[in-house]
Design a protein around this motif. Structure first.
Motif, PDB file in Angstrom:
ATOM      1  N   LEU A  60      -8.534  -7.618  -0.154  1.00 16.47           N
ATOM      2  CA  LEU A  60      -8.826  -7.085  -1.537  1.00 16.47           C
ATOM      3  C   LEU A  60      -7.677  -7.502  -2.471  1.00 16.47           C
ATOM      4  O   LEU A  60      -6.601  -7.652  -1.846  1.00 16.47           O
ATOM      5  N   THR A  61      -7.970  -7.470  -3.946  1.00 19.70           N
ATOM      6  CA  THR A  61      -6.996  -7.597  -4.746  1.00 19.70           C
ATOM      7  C   THR A  61      -6.003  -6.405  -4.983  1.00 19.70           C
ATOM      8  O   THR A  61      -6.329  -5.531  -4.462  1.00 19.70           O
ATOM      9  N   ASP A  62      -4.682  -6.947  -5.585  1.00 20.77           N
ATOM     10  CA  ASP A  62      -3.812  -5.507  -5.479  1.00 20.77           C
ATOM     11  C   ASP A  62      -4.511  -4.673  -6.750  1.00 20.77           C
ATOM     12  O   ASP A  62      -4.268  -3.523  -6.230  1.00 20.77           O
ATOM     13  N   LEU A  63      -5.351  -5.203  -7.568  1.00 16.55           N
ATOM     14  CA  LEU A  63      -5.751  -4.045  -8.497  1.00 16.55           C
ATOM     15  C   LEU A  63      -6.907  -3.379  -7.701  1.00 16.55           C
ATOM     16  O   LEU A  63      -6.894  -2.063  -7.767  1.00 16.55           O
ATOM     17  N   ASP A  64      -7.738  -3.929  -6.834  1.00 12.32           N
ATOM     18  CA  ASP A  64      -8.939  -3.022  -6.192  1.00 12.32           C
ATOM     19  C   ASP A  64      -8.032  -2.086  -5.287  1.00 12.32           C
ATOM     20  O   ASP A  64      -8.363  -0.964  -5.022  1.00 12.32           O
ATOM     21  N   VAL A  65      -6.863  -2.538  -4.345  1.00 16.21           N
ATOM     22  CA  VAL A  65      -6.146  -1.378  -3.640  1.00 16.21           C
ATOM     23  C   VAL A  65      -5.365  -0.255  -4.721  1.00 16.21           C
ATOM     24  O   VAL A  65      -5.766   0.764  -4.157  1.00 16.21           O
ATOM     25  N   ALA A  66      -5.296  -0.552  -5.683  1.00 15.77           N
ATOM     26  CA  ALA A  66      -4.476   0.271  -6.721  1.00 15.77           C
ATOM     27  C   ALA A  66      -5.791   1.237  -7.216  1.00 15.77           C
ATOM     28  O   ALA A  66      -5.379   2.617  -7.089  1.00 15.77           O
ATOM     29  N   VAL A 120       1.581   7.430 -11.444  1.00 12.52           N
ATOM     30  CA  VAL A 120       1.392   5.795 -12.140  1.00 12.52           C
ATOM     31  C   VAL A 120       1.340   5.014 -10.900  1.00 12.52           C
ATOM     32  O   VAL A 120       2.243   4.924  -9.935  1.00 12.52           O
ATOM     33  N   ILE A 121       0.597   4.020 -10.876  1.00 15.66           N
ATOM     34  CA  ILE A 121       0.531   2.959  -9.893  1.00 15.66           C
ATOM     35  C   ILE A 121       0.903   1.358 -10.944  1.00 15.66           C
ATOM     36  O   ILE A 121       0.085   1.369 -11.819  1.00 15.66           O
ATOM     37  N   THR A 122       1.956   1.020 -10.631  1.00 12.02           N
ATOM     38  CA  THR A 122       2.345  -0.309 -11.461  1.00 12.02           C
ATOM     39  C   THR A 122       1.960  -1.541 -10.620  1.00 12.02           C
ATOM     40  O   THR A 122       2.166  -1.609  -9.475  1.00 12.02           O
ATOM     41  N   VAL A 123       0.890  -2.370 -11.259  1.00 10.11           N
ATOM     42  CA  VAL A 123       0.511  -3.187 -10.346  1.00 10.11           C
ATOM     43  C   VAL A 123       0.892  -4.573 -10.894  1.00 10.11           C
ATOM     44  O   VAL A 123       0.794  -4.960 -12.048  1.00 10.11           O
ATOM     45  N   GLN A 124       2.096  -5.385 -10.258  1.00  7.97           N
ATOM     46  CA  GLN A 124       2.775  -6.486 -10.724  1.00  7.97           C
ATOM     47  C   GLN A 124       1.808  -7.783 -10.735  1.00  7.97           C
ATOM     48  O   GLN A 124       2.080  -8.557 -11.544  1.00  7.97           O
ATOM     49  N   THR A 125       0.732  -7.753  -9.677  1.00  6.00           N
ATOM     50  CA  THR A 125      -0.100  -9.067  -9.468  1.00  6.00           C
ATOM     51  C   THR A 125      -1.256  -8.540  -9.550  1.00  6.00           C
ATOM     52  O   THR A 125      -1.961  -8.699  -8.176  1.00  6.00           O
ATOM     53  N   THR A 145      -4.132   9.843 -11.278  1.00  7.91           N
ATOM     54  CA  THR A 145      -3.306   8.619 -11.239  1.00  7.91           C
ATOM     55  C   THR A 145      -3.760   7.486 -12.221  1.00  7.91           C
ATOM     56  O   THR A 145      -4.736   7.202 -12.437  1.00  7.91           O
ATOM     57  N   THR A 146      -2.722   6.978 -12.790  1.00  6.51           N
ATOM     58  CA  THR A 146      -3.188   6.114 -13.866  1.00  6.51           C
ATOM     59  C   THR A 146      -2.397   4.757 -13.397  1.00  6.51           C
ATOM     60  O   THR A 146      -1.599   4.676 -12.775  1.00  6.51           O
ATOM     61  N   ILE A 147      -3.465   3.766 -13.745  1.00 12.11           N
ATOM     62  CA  ILE A 147      -3.084   2.399 -13.397  1.00 12.11           C
ATOM     63  C   ILE A 147      -2.268   1.647 -14.423  1.00 12.11           C
ATOM     64  O   ILE A 147      -2.939   1.603 -15.357  1.00 12.11           O
ATOM     65  N   VAL A 154       0.947  -1.120   0.069  1.00 15.41           N
ATOM     66  CA  VAL A 154      -0.125  -0.103  -0.050  1.00 15.41           C
ATOM     67  C   VAL A 154       0.763   1.278   0.105  1.00 15.41           C
ATOM     68  O   VAL A 154       0.674   2.203  -1.115  1.00 15.41           O
ATOM     69  N   SER A 155       1.903   1.162   0.835  1.00 19.30           N
ATOM     70  CA  SER A 155       2.813   2.323   0.923  1.00 19.30           C
ATOM     71  C   SER A 155       3.673   2.640  -0.306  1.00 19.30           C
ATOM     72  O   SER A 155       3.804   3.659  -0.791  1.00 19.30           O
ATOM     73  N   ARG A 156       3.946   1.523  -0.803  1.00 14.79           N
ATOM     74  CA  ARG A 156       4.731   1.563  -2.278  1.00 14.79           C
ATOM     75  C   ARG A 156       3.817   2.138  -3.232  1.00 14.79           C
ATOM     76  O   ARG A 156       4.223   2.886  -4.136  1.00 14.79           O
ATOM     77  N   MET A 157       2.708   1.669  -3.344  1.00 15.62           N
ATOM     78  CA  MET A 157       1.644   2.222  -4.431  1.00 15.62           C
ATOM     79  C   MET A 157       1.336   3.915  -4.308  1.00 15.62           C
ATOM     80  O   MET A 157       1.279   4.686  -5.126  1.00 15.62           O
ATOM     81  N   ILE A 158       1.164   4.122  -3.031  1.00 14.88           N
ATOM     82  CA  ILE A 158       0.885   5.442  -2.754  1.00 14.88           C
ATOM     83  C   ILE A 158       1.985   6.423  -3.202  1.00 14.88           C
ATOM     84  O   ILE A 158       2.089   7.402  -3.620  1.00 14.88           O
TER      85      ILE A 158
END
Length: 311
Positions: A249-255, A204-209, A265-267, A192-196
């Motif tokens: 939550l899934t990682d995508l939903d958190v992003a 940009v938020i890069t979602v690896q999984t 912000t772009t995902i 969560v902190s890394r995404m923020i």
């Protein structure tokens, strides 16, 4: 019950600083020990007695004559490779801190000892419960040095119990909250902190999984429940507990939830194949965590992101 403060080791860190504060807010006398307290943590713990120094030296110095209980959270989570030490040295440092603290607890008159263990004991292919989560019934099989030290710590903690001295290990999963920072012994931030941070730095938020589901415990909820747990540590029952069943939550939903709170912000989704990640944790044993009252991830982000921006 022994009269004296609760000793919290690793109290300069993300989780245990909040645990020390939760104990203080509950009216408990606290002694917080860590190798280093940064300026921000020192300010947050201004009403708590903090002792800075290497744990074994602090405990041997006689500055803490008596305690009623111990929460042992001091640990080296950074990999041996990052620290430039061998796997054997990594294991020894973690287990030495634990055994020294266990011995000190008995000498200082403590009647309770809570060891903070980790989801790191599990491997991705361990067998979950029928509900699809890892519970206390799941047999952990991870073999890295940190995992091995945590599993050994659970056994050592259980073996130290005796009449008048109750011991328990508590496995923590994914945790998020304010005031998280990297330090020498913990060279990473939660997802969560890394995404923020990525969103604030680059929009940009890069979602690896994207499809991976994780449990997320809001740290103030977790810390308050740990404070309640150590006040009345169960003497009968399993010697290892999981820290509740937080929201998943899934990682995508958190992003997406973070992006909603940081306009512009772009995902960006990483290309497959995606790494495997362990399944969410839950508690399958009834405990005080049944009443933890977890704050939902989106509600917590409403509190966290303004705090992050203010920093």
């Amino acid at each position: 019950m022994t009269v004296g403060p609760i000793l919290v080791t690793g109290a300069g860190g993300f989780v245990c600083s909040e645990v020390a504060l939760a104990l203080h807010r509950a009216g408990t006398d606290v002694v917080a020990v860590d190798r280093v307290f940064d300026a921000a943590t020192t300010a947050r713990l201004s009403e708590v007695r903090c002792i800075e120094g290497h744990l074994q030296q602090v405990l041997a110095a006689g500055a803490i004559p008596a305690v009623s209980g111990v929460i042992h959270g001091a640990a080296i989570t950074a990999s041996p490779q990052r620290l430039g030490i061998s796997c054997a040295a990594h294991i020894r440092r973690n287990t030495d801190m634990l055994t020294t603290t266990l011995d000190f607890a008995r000498e200082a008159g403590a009647d309770r000892f809570l060891y903070l263990s980790s989801m790191g004991v599990f491997a991705t292919d361990d067998v979950p419960s029928p509900e699809g989560r890892f519970t206390e019934a799941t047999q952990p099989t991870a073999t890295g040095p940190y995992c091995a030290a945590k599993r050994a710590g659970e056994l050592l903690t259980a073996s130290a119990a005796e009449p008048g001295f109750t011991s328990l290990s508590l496995r923590l999963g994914n945790i998020f909250g304010a005031h998280e920072a990297m330090r020498e012994s913990r060279q990473h931030l939660c997802l969560v902190s890394r995404m923020i941070n990525e969103a604030r730095a680059s929009s940009v938020i890069t979602v690896q999984t994207p499809k991976v589901a994780r449990e997320w415990a809001w740290l103030p909820d977790l810390a308050a429940t740990i404070a309640r747990l150590v006040a009345d540590l169960p003497a009968i029952g399993p010697r290892v507990l999981h820290a509740g069943t937080p929201p998943v939550l899934t990682d995508l939903d958190v992003a997406r939830a973070i992006a909603d709170r940081l306009p512009g912000t772009t995902i960006r989704l990483a290309s497959p194949p995606h790494d495997r990640v362990r399944l969410p944790m839950a508690n399958g044993v009834s405990s005080i965590f049944d009443d933890a009252g977890w704050t939902g991830v989106e509600d917590a982000l409403d509190l966290l992101i303004p705090a992050e921006v203010a920093q």
